[in-house]
Write a protein that holds these residues in place. Structure first.
Motif, short mmCIF file in Angstrom:
data_model
loop_
_atom_site.label_atom_id
_atom_site.label_comp_id
_atom_site.label_asym_id
_atom_site.label_seq_id
_atom_site.Cartn_x
_atom_site.Cartn_y
_atom_site.Cartn_z
N ASN A 1 0.84 -1.19 0.00
CA ASN A 1 0.00 0.00 0.00
C ASN A 1 0.88 1.25 0.00
O ASN A 1 1.35 1.70 1.03
N PHE A 2 1.13 1.79 -1.18
CA PHE A 2 1.96 2.99 -1.30
C PHE A 2 1.23 4.25 -0.85
O PHE A 2 1.82 5.32 -0.81
N ASN A 3 -0.04 4.13 -0.53
CA ASN A 3 -0.82 5.26 -0.03
C ASN A 3 -1.17 5.08 1.45
O ASN A 3 -2.15 5.64 1.93
N SER A 4 -0.37 4.31 2.16
CA SER A 4 -0.65 4.05 3.56
C SER A 4 -0.48 5.30 4.40
O SER A 4 0.14 6.30 3.98
N GLU A 5 -1.01 5.25 5.60
CA GLU A 5 -0.90 6.39 6.52
C GLU A 5 0.56 6.70 6.83
O GLU A 5 0.95 7.86 7.02
N GLU A 6 1.38 5.67 6.86
CA GLU A 6 2.81 5.84 7.15
C GLU A 6 3.49 6.75 6.12
O GLU A 6 4.43 7.48 6.44
N LEU A 7 3.01 6.72 4.88
CA LEU A 7 3.61 7.51 3.81
C LEU A 7 2.83 8.79 3.51
O LEU A 7 3.18 9.52 2.58
N ALA A 8 1.79 9.06 4.29
CA ALA A 8 0.95 10.23 4.05
C ALA A 8 1.48 11.45 4.80
O ALA A 8 0.79 12.06 5.60
N TYR A 9 2.73 11.80 4.56
CA TYR A 9 3.34 12.94 5.23
C TYR A 9 3.00 14.22 4.47
O TYR A 9 2.66 14.22 3.29
N LYS A 10 3.11 15.32 5.18
CA LYS A 10 2.83 16.62 4.58
C LYS A 10 4.14 17.39 4.40
O LYS A 10 5.12 17.14 5.08
N GLU A 11 4.12 18.35 3.48
CA GLU A 11 5.32 19.11 3.16
C GLU A 11 5.93 19.76 4.40
O GLU A 11 7.15 19.76 4.59
N LYS A 12 5.09 20.29 5.26
CA LYS A 12 5.59 21.00 6.44
C LYS A 12 6.24 20.07 7.46
O LYS A 12 6.94 20.51 8.36
N GLU A 13 6.03 18.77 7.29
CA GLU A 13 6.61 17.80 8.21
C GLU A 13 8.02 17.37 7.80
O GLU A 13 8.69 16.66 8.53
N THR A 14 8.48 17.80 6.63
CA THR A 14 9.77 17.36 6.13
C THR A 14 10.84 18.43 6.34
O THR A 14 10.54 19.62 6.48
N ILE A 15 12.10 17.98 6.35
CA ILE A 15 13.23 18.90 6.35
C ILE A 15 14.09 18.57 5.13
O ILE A 15 13.95 17.50 4.54
N SER A 16 14.95 19.49 4.75
CA SER A 16 15.80 19.27 3.59
C SER A 16 16.99 18.39 3.97
O SER A 16 17.32 18.23 5.14
N ILE A 17 17.66 17.85 2.96
CA ILE A 17 18.84 17.04 3.21
C ILE A 17 19.95 17.88 3.84
O ILE A 17 20.73 17.40 4.66
N GLU A 18 20.01 19.17 3.50
CA GLU A 18 20.99 20.07 4.11
C GLU A 18 20.71 20.26 5.60
O GLU A 18 21.63 20.24 6.43
N GLU A 19 19.43 20.42 5.95
CA GLU A 19 19.07 20.57 7.36
C GLU A 19 19.36 19.29 8.13
O GLU A 19 19.82 19.32 9.28
#
Length: 250
Positions: free
Chosen positions: A185-203
């Motif tokens: 399930n590629f649409n699982s809750e585990e993968l349902a992140y939002k943009e604001k929840e991510t950080i960049s690779i530099e961060e």
């Protein structure tokens, strides 16, 4: 109850997508040697993949070394590498101490150097390829007759499926165990992140390698009262130890 199961079955089936499951044996010859299974799910259209390793519990401690206390700092959440080739994005869930982070980056480019060197295995011929990526030199063996351009962790971009890959020091090793049809399930809750929840690779790199003061404080908070950090090592460890923006301009 029987009718309820009939009603639920189509929903469960609908959530799953047909996929190929590639199982790897991940062998880490680190300060705490570990061997565990890694699972790579590839969607049928090869537009999405996800790779994660099983969570295992370590028991016992090695004695006779200059280590007073060994602690495993983990959030308990499953770490993964999720590729979305349609959007050219890679999302990695990783831990820094006990904090789980979602790291977003463009799909990394591996400058593979293909070789004519080959070796024969039961399932066919494998060919050698090498590359440098984020501080480590890697050797890969791939099958050009297997129409899957993927591999464990962040490795991809070869003209075939990676059967074996390791860095030149053999600190990190992955070996293919089996390939089978599966569902995921590629649409699982585990993968349902939002943009604001991510950080960049530099961060992420800044938090992991350039924040030693807060790192010491968090480590000390996990140690017994009165403990202190001695003989602290400052070298970088992990899969990625030097990033593109840190490379010297030649």
């Amino acid at each position: 109850m029987k009718y309820l199961l009939y009603l639920l079955f189509p929903i469960i089936t609908f959530a799953q997508e047909k996929a190929v499951l590639v199982t790897y044996k991940a062998i880490y010859n680190t300060e705490l040697p570990t061997t565990k299974n890694g699972y790579l799910y590839i969607s049928n259209d090869q537009k999405k993949t996800i790779y994660f390793t099983e969570n295992i519990k370590k028991t016992g401690e090695e004695k006779g070394k200059d280590i007073d206390v060994t602690i495993k700092l983990s959030s308990g959440k499953r770490q993964f590498n999720h590729f979305n080739y349609k959007n050219d994005t890679l999302i990695t869930r990783d831990d820094i101490l006990k904090e789980s982070l979602l790291v977003k980056e463009k799909i990394p480019h591996f400058n593979w150097i293909l070789s004519d060197e080959s070796k024969d295995i039961d399932s066919g011929m494998l060919y050698k390829a090498t590359c440098y990526f984020r501080g480590r030199n890697y050797i890969a063996w791939y099958s050009p007759t297997t129409p899957i351009k993927a591999g464990p962790w962040k490795f991809q971009g070869l003209p075939g499926l990676i059967y074996e890959i390791y860095d030149e020091t053999r600190r990190y090793n992955w070996v293919l165990v089996q390939v089978e049809h599966s569902n995921f399930n590629f649409n699982s809750e585990e993968l349902a992140y939002k943009e604001k929840e991510t950080i960049s690779i530099e961060e992420y790199a800044q938090l992991k390698f350039n924040n030693s003061n807060s790192l010491d404080e968090k480590i000390l908070s996990k140690l017994p009262r009165g403990a202190k950090i001695v003989n602290q090592k400052t070298f970088r460890t992990g899969f990625e130890i030097k990033f593109e923006w840190e490379e010297e301009v030649k």
